[in-house]
Design an enzyme around this catalytic site. Structure first.
Site, short mmCIF file in Angstrom:
data_model
loop_
_atom_site.label_atom_id
_atom_site.label_comp_id
_atom_site.label_asym_id
_atom_site.label_seq_id
_atom_site.Cartn_x
_atom_site.Cartn_y
_atom_site.Cartn_z
N GLY A 1 36.53 48.94 -50.26
CA GLY A 1 35.19 48.87 -49.67
C GLY A 1 34.46 50.21 -49.65
O GLY A 1 33.51 50.39 -48.89
N HIS B 1 39.45 59.58 -52.05
CA HIS B 1 40.53 58.57 -52.06
C HIS B 1 41.86 59.24 -51.67
O HIS B 1 42.89 58.60 -51.67
CB HIS B 1 40.70 57.97 -53.46
CG HIS B 1 39.71 56.89 -53.79
ND1 HIS B 1 39.17 56.05 -52.86
CD2 HIS B 1 39.19 56.48 -54.98
CE1 HIS B 1 38.35 55.19 -53.45
NE2 HIS B 1 38.34 55.43 -54.73
N ARG C 1 41.86 47.40 -46.51
CA ARG C 1 41.58 46.01 -46.89
C ARG C 1 42.89 45.28 -47.06
O ARG C 1 43.91 45.92 -47.35
CB ARG C 1 40.81 46.04 -48.22
CG ARG C 1 40.27 44.72 -48.66
CD ARG C 1 39.53 44.86 -49.99
NE ARG C 1 38.80 43.66 -50.29
CZ ARG C 1 38.14 43.45 -51.43
NH1 ARG C 1 38.09 44.38 -52.35
NH2 ARG C 1 37.50 42.31 -51.62
N TYR D 1 38.06 46.11 -44.08
CA TYR D 1 37.05 45.43 -44.90
C TYR D 1 36.76 44.03 -44.32
O TYR D 1 35.61 43.63 -44.20
CB TYR D 1 37.61 45.31 -46.33
CG TYR D 1 36.67 44.72 -47.35
CD1 TYR D 1 35.88 45.54 -48.16
CD2 TYR D 1 36.59 43.34 -47.55
CE1 TYR D 1 35.05 45.01 -49.12
CE2 TYR D 1 35.76 42.79 -48.51
CZ TYR D 1 34.98 43.64 -49.29
OH TYR D 1 34.15 43.10 -50.24
N ARG E 1 31.88 43.39 -57.84
CA ARG E 1 32.45 42.21 -58.52
C ARG E 1 32.11 40.98 -57.71
O ARG E 1 31.09 40.35 -57.91
CB ARG E 1 33.97 42.41 -58.71
CG ARG E 1 34.60 41.44 -59.69
CD ARG E 1 36.10 41.67 -59.79
NE ARG E 1 36.78 41.48 -58.51
CZ ARG E 1 37.29 40.32 -58.11
NH1 ARG E 1 37.22 39.26 -58.89
NH2 ARG E 1 37.88 40.21 -56.93
N LYS E 2 32.95 40.62 -56.69
CA LYS E 2 32.66 39.44 -55.87
C LYS E 2 32.40 39.78 -54.41
O LYS E 2 31.67 39.10 -53.72
CB LYS E 2 33.85 38.48 -55.93
CG LYS E 2 33.89 37.61 -57.17
CD LYS E 2 34.88 36.49 -56.93
CE LYS E 2 35.05 35.64 -58.17
NZ LYS E 2 36.17 34.69 -58.02
#
Ligand code: PAP
Length: 320
Positions: free
Chosen positions: A83, A146, A168, A207, A273-274
């Site tokens: 996220g 990250h 997530r 997330y 993406r989704k």
């Protein structure tokens, strides 16, 4: 004689000398690290508990050696595919909301990754000393990484700067990463403990929770960042406006996110993406689910971390 030009030329040549000696040092250093072939076929090096491609490792070491934190810095810290893009958009829009007219939110013209730059994947990628003063147009400075909390430069950990961290559920993260890697190929425990020990320094988000009630968590984020929403702002619907502008459908459809690519070469569109909870169930076989569940339970055992695996049911994994 133009002294400014000479000193600039000297600076460039000095920094080239430093680069090449640093490249030699790095080559020697790399030979001492464990090495494996990565998902994409390139070499990965094991350093301080994580596997890095050599270029990212070089950037990471420069970042560790040279970055000087300010007490006011804010850092969006995430594990990949949990996220980051969304949290960058939310944090940027919340933190700087009074520094630009609402309908000129830079998010509309530049993507979240251009506005909130990664230390190791971006700023220090090809530059030992990036010009941070020019990169950060707004104040306080906002960056992202990250890299795990334990591996961050001591200058960051010892300063008063704040972290916003998002994780997530591992199944969705795994599918998201797998899909992302497939596209590229064609062409959290530590942070949780740190946030519990120091809740004013690290805001720990999930997330799935952010997806369930973005407005509620955005209010907490604003409070944590030291820019709480005023009663007037709440009445004017500022929270809803930020949630909407940073929403998946909105960001995905912005021209700036449909074209062009990140400094790493990854097309901007591939970061959208989704954006769903539970998409893993469309990809994993019962056997793969069983293996992953076992692995996740084993890794999360005793951590106090649980994850929602689906938006529809109270299907959870982890230990409470
Ligand atoms: P990164 O680590 O490479 O920067 P990151 O942004 O953390 O990637 O994760 C990408 C995921 O966030 C994608 O999930 P998916 O593969 O399951 O779809 C992406 O779709 C999702 N995402 C991107 N923007 C948003 C958003 N505004 N709201 C919700 N999810 C989003």
């Amino acid at each position: 004689m133009d002294t400014a030009k000479i000193s600039k030329a000297e600076m460039v040549s000095k920094s080239h000398d430093m680069e090449s000696s640093w490249d030699d040092d790095l080559k020697k250093l790399l030979q001492t690290f464990p090495k494996e072939k990565g998902w994409l076929g390139s070499d990965l090096y094991f350093y301080r508990g994580f596997w890095y491609p050599s270029l990212i490792l070089k950037a990471f070491i420069s970042f560790q050696k040279h970055f000087q934190a300010f007490n006011s810095d804010i850092i969006v810290a995430t594990f990949p595919k949990c996220g980051t893009t969304w949290l960058k958009a939310l944090t940027f829009s919340t933190l700087y909301r009074n520094q630009f007219p609402w309908d000129e939110n830079p998010l509309l013209a530049f993507g979240p990754h251009r506005l909130v730059r990664f230390f190791e994947h971006d700023l220090y990628l090809n530059n030992t000393f990036p010009d941070l003063q020019n990169v950060c147009v707004y104040q306080p400075r906002l960056f992202s990484t990250h890299v795990s909390y334990g591996s961050l430069p001591t200058s960051i950990k010892d300063s008063g700067c704040k972290f916003v961290y998002i994780c997530r559920n591992p199944m969705d993260m795994f599918i998201s990463l797998w899909q992302f890697m497939a596209k590229i190929q064609d062409k959290n425990q530590e942070s949780l403990s740190a946030s519990q020990e120091n809740p004013n320094k690290i805001l720990f988000l999930k997330y799935e929770d952010l997806k369930e009630d973005t407005g509620y968590h955005l209010k907490n984020l604003a409070m944590f960042l030291g820019v709480p929403f005023t009663d007037d702002e709440e009445k004017q619907g500022v929270i809803e406006k930020i949630v909407k502008i940073c929403g998946f459908e909105n960001l995905k459809e912005l021209e700036v996110n449909k074209k062009g690519a990140h400094t790493s070469g990854v097309p901007h569109a591939d970061f959208f993406r989704k954006g769903e909870v539970g998409d893993w169930s469309n990809y994993l076989t019962p056997f793969m689910i069983e293996c992953l569940e076992k692995l996740i339970q084993e890794k999360l055992n005793g951590s106090g971390l649980t994850f929602k695996l689906s938006s529809k049911t109270s299907n959870n994994i982890g230990t409470a």
